[in-house]
Scaffold this motif. Structure first.
Motif, PDB file in Angstrom:
ATOM      1  N   GLN A 177      -5.232   6.290   0.928  1.00 21.96           N
ATOM      2  CA  GLN A 177      -5.794   5.679  -0.271  1.00 21.96           C
ATOM      3  C   GLN A 177      -6.436   4.326   0.060  1.00 21.96           C
ATOM      4  O   GLN A 177      -7.530   4.016  -0.423  1.00 21.96           O
ATOM      5  CB  GLN A 177      -4.706   5.489  -1.327  1.00 21.96           C
ATOM      6  N   SER A 178      -5.757   3.538   0.882  1.00 20.21           N
ATOM      7  CA  SER A 178      -6.264   2.212   1.237  1.00 20.21           C
ATOM      8  C   SER A 178      -7.546   2.299   2.053  1.00 20.21           C
ATOM      9  O   SER A 178      -8.505   1.554   1.816  1.00 20.21           O
ATOM     10  CB  SER A 178      -5.201   1.434   2.030  1.00 20.21           C
ATOM     11  N   TYR A 199       0.783  -1.241   0.000  1.00 27.84           N
ATOM     12  CA  TYR A 199       0.000   0.000   0.000  1.00 27.84           C
ATOM     13  C   TYR A 199       0.812   1.287   0.000  1.00 27.84           C
ATOM     14  O   TYR A 199       0.291   2.342  -0.354  1.00 27.84           O
ATOM     15  CB  TYR A 199      -0.959   0.019   1.202  1.00 27.84           C
ATOM     16  N   LEU A 244      -9.696   4.942   2.263  1.00 28.05           N
ATOM     17  CA  LEU A 244     -10.774   5.545   1.480  1.00 28.05           C
ATOM     18  C   LEU A 244     -11.338   4.583   0.438  1.00 28.05           C
ATOM     19  O   LEU A 244     -12.525   4.611   0.131  1.00 28.05           O
ATOM     20  CB  LEU A 244     -10.274   6.820   0.791  1.00 28.05           C
ATOM     21  N   ASN A 245     -10.467   3.723  -0.101  1.00 31.74           N
ATOM     22  CA  ASN A 245     -10.910   2.734  -1.090  1.00 31.74           C
ATOM     23  C   ASN A 245     -11.446   1.467  -0.429  1.00 31.74           C
ATOM     24  O   ASN A 245     -11.824   0.515  -1.118  1.00 31.74           O
ATOM     25  CB  ASN A 245      -9.753   2.364  -2.032  1.00 31.74           C
ATOM     26  N   LYS A 246     -11.432   1.467   0.917  1.00 29.18           N
ATOM     27  CA  LYS A 246     -11.941   0.351   1.720  1.00 29.18           C
ATOM     28  C   LYS A 246     -11.266  -0.979   1.367  1.00 29.18           C
ATOM     29  O   LYS A 246     -11.908  -2.028   1.300  1.00 29.18           O
ATOM     30  CB  LYS A 246     -13.459   0.231   1.551  1.00 29.18           C
ATOM     31  N   LYS A 247      -9.957  -0.900   1.137  1.00 31.29           N
ATOM     32  CA  LYS A 247      -9.201  -2.116   0.843  1.00 31.29           C
ATOM     33  C   LYS A 247      -8.910  -2.866   2.141  1.00 31.29           C
ATOM     34  O   LYS A 247      -8.540  -2.270   3.136  1.00 31.29           O
ATOM     35  CB  LYS A 247      -7.868  -1.772   0.153  1.00 31.29           C
TER      36      LYS A 247
END
Length: 237
Positions: free
Chosen positions: A193-194, A142, A196-199
Motif C-alpha cells: 500500500q505504501s 504503515y 503503490l501510494n508512493k508514500k
C-alpha cells in the motif's frame, strides 16, 4: 555531491531568484547557485536527487537537464549507496548458507532455504531490537495490523527472532512455515500500500539503525520469505 545542470526559461533576475528558491526547497539540497547568463545551476546535495524531482519543483516555464554528468549512472550509484546495508546482509547470508551446503554430497535446497530464513530473521530481528521503540514507531506508520494493534509493532521483532531460532533448530517445519507465511503476508500488505501510494515512509526492516526508504526492495524481502515458506509447506503437505 555537486552537479551542474542546464536550465532554460530564465529571462530576468526575478526568474533566477525563483529558480534558486525552488531548488533550495528540494529535500537533500544544501546549496544552489543559479545563473541566467549561463542558463545553469550548480547544485550541492547530500545525496543524489533524480532529475524529475528537480523538474517537479520548478515552474513549468523552466526546463532542467543534466549536461555534465550521466544521470543514469548517478541514479544507479545512489541506489547502491542507499541499499548497501541490505545488499550486504543478503550477500553474507547467501554466502554462509551456501558454504554450509559444501558439507553435503548434494545441494539440499530445502535445508538451504531453512538456513537462509534462519539467517534472515535472526539478523533482521537483531537490528530491530537495537532500538525497539524506534522500530515500533516506524512500523506502526504503515503496517495494517500494527495500526490497529500497536503492541504488535513491539511483538513483531520477537516473532522474527522466534522464527529465526525455529528455522535454525528445525522446529516443527509445518508450524514454523505456516506462521512465517501468515506473518509475512500480513506485513507485505502495508508495504504494498505504501509503495503503490508512493508514500515517503522510512522502511522499518532494519529497525531505526538505517534510514532506508520504503520501496520495491522491501516488497522483494517479504515476497522472498513468503515464497520460501510456501514452497517448504507445499513439500510437506
Amino acid at each position: 555531491m555537486t552537479h551542474r545542470y542546464q536550465i532554460t526559461g530564465m529571462t530576468c533576475s526575478s526568474c533566477e531568484a525563483k529558480v534558486k528558491t525552488a531548488l533550495l526547497m528540494v529535500e537533500h539540497v544544501t546549496n544552489a547557485e543559479v545563473s541566467k547568463e549561463s542558463n545553469s545551476a550548480v547544485i550541492t546535495m547530500d545525496k543524489h536527487i533524480a532529475l524529475p524531482v528537480f523538474q517537479q519543483a520548478l515552474d513549468s516555464k523552466y526546463q532542467i537537464s543534466a549536461t555534465h554528468h550521466n544521470e543514469t549512472a548517478e541514479q544507479a550509484k545512489s541506489w547502491l549507496e542507499t541499499y548497501r546495508p541490505i545488499l550486504l546482509i543478503f550477500f553474507y547470508i547467501s554466502l554462509v548458507t551456501v558454504l554450509i551446503q559444501l558439507k553435503n554430497e548434494h545441494f539440499d535446497g530445502m535445508e538451504w532455504m531453512r538456513h537462509f530464513m534462519a539467517g534472515f530473521f535472526l539478523v533482521f530481528s537483531f537490528f530491530k531490537l537495537l532500538n525497539l521503540k524506534g522500530f515500533a514507531e516506524s512500523y506502526v506508520m504503515y503496517d495494517v495490523l500494527a495500526k490497529k494493534l500497536p503492541v504488535w509493532a513491539y511483538a513483531y521483532a520477537f516473532v522474527e527472532l522466534g522464527l529465526g531460532v525455529a528455522n535454525l533448530i528445525n522446529f516443527n517445519s509445518i508450524v514454523t512455515n505456516s506462521v512465517t507465511f501468515v506473518v509475512m503476508s500480513i506485513s507485505s500488505i502495508g508495504v504494498l500500500q505504501s509503495v503503490l501510494n508512493k508514500k515517503k515512509i522510512q522502511c522499518a526492516c532494519l529497525g531505526a539503525v538505517f534510514n532506508l526508504p520504503m520501496s520495491t526492495v522491501t516488497i522483494i524481502e517479504d515476497a522472498l520469505m513468503i515464497a520460501m515458506s510456501g514452497i517448504m509447506l507445499l513439500t510437506q503437505i
